[in-house]
Design a protein around this motif. Structure first.
Motif, PDB file in Angstrom:
ATOM      1  N   VAL A 138      31.327  34.729  37.925  1.00  0.00           N
ATOM      2  CA  VAL A 138      32.247  35.288  36.930  1.00  0.00           C
ATOM      3  C   VAL A 138      33.571  34.532  36.983  1.00  0.00           C
ATOM      4  CG1 VAL A 138      33.632  37.327  36.347  1.00  0.00           C
ATOM      5  CG2 VAL A 138      31.189  37.569  36.779  1.00  0.00           C
ATOM      6  N   GLY A 139      34.045  34.241  38.196  1.00  0.00           N
ATOM      7  CA  GLY A 139      35.274  33.468  38.352  1.00  0.00           C
ATOM      8  C   GLY A 139      35.169  32.063  37.787  1.00  0.00           C
ATOM      9  N   ARG A 140      33.999  31.447  37.911  1.00  0.00           N
ATOM     10  CA  ARG A 140      33.790  30.093  37.365  1.00  0.00           C
ATOM     11  C   ARG A 140      33.617  30.135  35.850  1.00  0.00           C
ATOM     12  NH1 ARG A 140      35.223  25.722  39.799  1.00  0.00           N
ATOM     13  NH2 ARG A 140      33.477  24.511  39.092  1.00  0.00           N
ATOM     14  N   LEU A 141      32.917  31.145  35.356  1.00  0.00           N
ATOM     15  CA  LEU A 141      32.618  31.222  33.925  1.00  0.00           C
ATOM     16  C   LEU A 141      33.871  31.544  33.114  1.00  0.00           C
ATOM     17  CD1 LEU A 141      30.260  31.027  31.934  1.00  0.00           C
ATOM     18  CD2 LEU A 141      29.905  33.467  32.224  1.00  0.00           C
ATOM     19  N   TRP A 142      34.668  32.457  33.582  1.00  0.00           N
ATOM     20  CA  TRP A 142      35.892  32.845  32.882  1.00  0.00           C
ATOM     21  C   TRP A 142      37.098  32.469  33.738  1.00  0.00           C
ATOM     22  CZ3 TRP A 142      31.849  36.621  32.784  1.00  0.00           C
ATOM     23  CH2 TRP A 142      31.192  36.694  31.555  1.00  0.00           C
ATOM     24  N   ALA A 143      37.250  31.184  34.001  1.00  0.00           N
ATOM     25  CA  ALA A 143      38.289  30.689  34.904  1.00  0.00           C
ATOM     26  C   ALA A 143      39.685  31.118  34.462  1.00  0.00           C
ATOM     27  CB  ALA A 143      38.210  29.176  35.018  1.00  0.00           C
ATOM     28  N   GLY A 144      39.939  31.186  33.159  1.00  0.00           N
ATOM     29  CA  GLY A 144      41.258  31.576  32.682  1.00  0.00           C
ATOM     30  C   GLY A 144      41.592  33.016  33.005  1.00  0.00           C
ATOM     31  N   ALA A 145      40.666  33.912  32.754  1.00  0.00           N
ATOM     32  CA  ALA A 145      40.919  35.342  32.928  1.00  0.00           C
ATOM     33  C   ALA A 145      40.549  35.839  34.322  1.00  0.00           C
ATOM     34  CB  ALA A 145      40.136  36.138  31.883  1.00  0.00           C
ATOM     35  N   LEU A 149      38.609  35.275  41.018  1.00  0.00           N
ATOM     36  CA  LEU A 149      37.341  35.668  41.638  1.00  0.00           C
ATOM     37  C   LEU A 149      36.638  34.473  42.269  1.00  0.00           C
ATOM     38  CD1 LEU A 149      35.941  38.206  39.042  1.00  0.00           C
ATOM     39  CD2 LEU A 149      37.155  38.675  41.174  1.00  0.00           C
ATOM     40  N   TRP A 150      36.936  33.275  41.800  1.00  0.00           N
ATOM     41  CA  TRP A 150      36.316  32.071  42.369  1.00  0.00           C
ATOM     42  C   TRP A 150      37.132  31.572  43.551  1.00  0.00           C
ATOM     43  CZ3 TRP A 150      32.599  29.415  43.904  1.00  0.00           C
ATOM     44  CH2 TRP A 150      32.690  28.051  44.189  1.00  0.00           C
ATOM     45  N   ARG A 151      38.377  31.170  43.304  1.00  0.00           N
ATOM     46  CA  ARG A 151      39.245  30.658  44.358  1.00  0.00           C
ATOM     47  C   ARG A 151      40.590  31.362  44.279  1.00  0.00           C
ATOM     48  NH1 ARG A 151      38.218  24.176  44.239  1.00  0.00           N
ATOM     49  NH2 ARG A 151      36.316  24.222  45.465  1.00  0.00           N
ATOM     50  N   LEU A 160      41.766  41.460  46.282  1.00  0.00           N
ATOM     51  CA  LEU A 160      41.024  41.911  45.101  1.00  0.00           C
ATOM     52  C   LEU A 160      39.566  41.473  45.185  1.00  0.00           C
ATOM     53  CD1 LEU A 160      40.853  43.110  42.221  1.00  0.00           C
ATOM     54  CD2 LEU A 160      41.480  40.830  41.385  1.00  0.00           C
ATOM     55  N   VAL A 161      39.326  40.215  45.541  1.00  0.00           N
ATOM     56  CA  VAL A 161      37.952  39.717  45.657  1.00  0.00           C
ATOM     57  C   VAL A 161      37.195  40.497  46.719  1.00  0.00           C
ATOM     58  CG1 VAL A 161      36.532  37.740  46.326  1.00  0.00           C
ATOM     59  CG2 VAL A 161      38.450  37.409  44.774  1.00  0.00           C
ATOM     60  N   LEU A 162      37.818  40.718  47.869  1.00  0.00           N
ATOM     61  CA  LEU A 162      37.150  41.474  48.934  1.00  0.00           C
ATOM     62  C   LEU A 162      36.831  42.902  48.506  1.00  0.00           C
ATOM     63  CD1 LEU A 162      39.079  40.195  52.078  1.00  0.00           C
ATOM     64  CD2 LEU A 162      36.738  39.631  51.384  1.00  0.00           C
ATOM     65  N   ALA A 163      37.754  43.549  47.800  1.00  0.00           N
ATOM     66  CA  ALA A 163      37.507  44.921  47.328  1.00  0.00           C
ATOM     67  C   ALA A 163      36.357  44.954  46.322  1.00  0.00           C
ATOM     68  CB  ALA A 163      38.775  45.498  46.706  1.00  0.00           C
ATOM     69  N   LEU A 164      36.371  44.025  45.379  1.00  0.00           N
ATOM     70  CA  LEU A 164      35.279  43.961  44.400  1.00  0.00           C
ATOM     71  C   LEU A 164      33.957  43.608  45.073  1.00  0.00           C
ATOM     72  CD1 LEU A 164      37.087  42.181  41.426  1.00  0.00           C
ATOM     73  CD2 LEU A 164      36.340  44.569  41.543  1.00  0.00           C
ATOM     74  N   TRP A 165      34.008  42.737  46.067  1.00  0.00           N
ATOM     75  CA  TRP A 165      32.806  42.335  46.798  1.00  0.00           C
ATOM     76  C   TRP A 165      32.203  43.545  47.502  1.00  0.00           C
ATOM     77  CZ3 TRP A 165      32.880  37.864  50.957  1.00  0.00           C
ATOM     78  CH2 TRP A 165      31.589  37.424  51.197  1.00  0.00           C
ATOM     79  N   VAL A 166      33.028  44.328  48.165  1.00  0.00           N
ATOM     80  CA  VAL A 166      32.545  45.529  48.847  1.00  0.00           C
ATOM     81  C   VAL A 166      31.977  46.524  47.837  1.00  0.00           C
ATOM     82  CG1 VAL A 166      33.290  47.556  50.171  1.00  0.00           C
ATOM     83  CG2 VAL A 166      34.006  45.277  50.881  1.00  0.00           C
ATOM     84  N   ALA A 167      32.691  46.743  46.734  1.00  0.00           N
ATOM     85  CA  ALA A 167      32.234  47.714  45.730  1.00  0.00           C
ATOM     86  C   ALA A 167      30.888  47.301  45.132  1.00  0.00           C
ATOM     87  CB  ALA A 167      33.276  47.853  44.617  1.00  0.00           C
ATOM     88  N   LEU A 168      30.745  46.040  44.774  1.00  0.00           N
ATOM     89  CA  LEU A 168      29.476  45.573  44.200  1.00  0.00           C
ATOM     90  C   LEU A 168      28.359  45.595  45.238  1.00  0.00           C
ATOM     91  CD1 LEU A 168      28.173  44.619  41.612  1.00  0.00           C
ATOM     92  CD2 LEU A 168      28.939  42.292  42.123  1.00  0.00           C
TER      93      LEU A 168
END
Length: 186
Positions: A138-145, A149-151, A160-168
């Motif tokens: 998702v971070g690579r596909l929508w790099a602007g928005a 999520l990628w880097r 934020l990435v860690l929280a989303l990673w845990v939730a998913l």
């Protein structure tokens, strides 16, 4: 296009990875190879080819060591998690030494856990690995928005990435748990 394919592979791994160890190994092999190719800025075609090569290598490993299938599955899934951790901690510059340490270490720990706990660990690890792939893609596909999520470039971005990673991951574990309870006992 490469990122969209990874989202699909990641969702399959996250939500249904424990149903087929071979499918999980193929998806994890593809995922780790794609993640590392993208971390080193490979173009789309190269990343897909490297991903397919990773899937084939993972499949060959499982055939060669069928008795150690959970170990190899855990190794591949751990490599996905290790590759994602590498991207999160590397801070924008791809450091080969860091990848040589982080990815194998996480992969080996996950392999040992998979060998010890088998099916319960496989549910957790496929959800964790699939969630990592989905967020990365998702971070690579929508790099602007959603480029964070990628880097992630800030501490808040990493959080934020860690929280989303845990939730998913939790959502994937819950989905796999519900599907496992619906299966007839053998």
């Amino acid at each position: 296009m490469s990122a969209l394919a990874i989202i699909l592979v990641g969702l399959a791994l996250c939500l249904a990875g424990s149903f087929s160890v071979r499918l999980a190994v193929l998806a994890a092999g593809f995922g780790v190879a794609w993640t590392l190719a993208e971390a080193f800025d490979a173009d789309t075609g190269t990343a897909v080819l490297i991903g397919l090569g990773g899937a084939v290598l993972a499949a060959v490993l499982t055939l060669l060591v069928a008795r150690l299938l959970f170990f190899v599955g855990g190794l591949c899934l751990g490599a996905v998690v290790g590759a994602r951790l590498f991207v999160l901690v590397q801070g924008g510059s791809a450091d080969v030494l860091l990848v040589v340490i982080v990815v194998p270490a996480v992969a080996f720990v996950c392999a040992l856990l998979a060998r010890r706990f088998e099916r319960p660990f496989l549910v957790w690890a496929t959800a964790l690995g699939g969630a990592a792939l989905v967020l990365s893609a998702v971070g690579r596909l929508w790099a602007g928005a959603a480029g964070e999520l990628w880097r992630p470039t800030s501490t808040a971005g990493v959080a934020l990435v860690l929280a989303l990673w845990v939730a998913l991951t939790v959502a994937g574990c819950v989905a796999q748990g519900r599907w496992v309870r619906r299966q007839p006992s053998t």
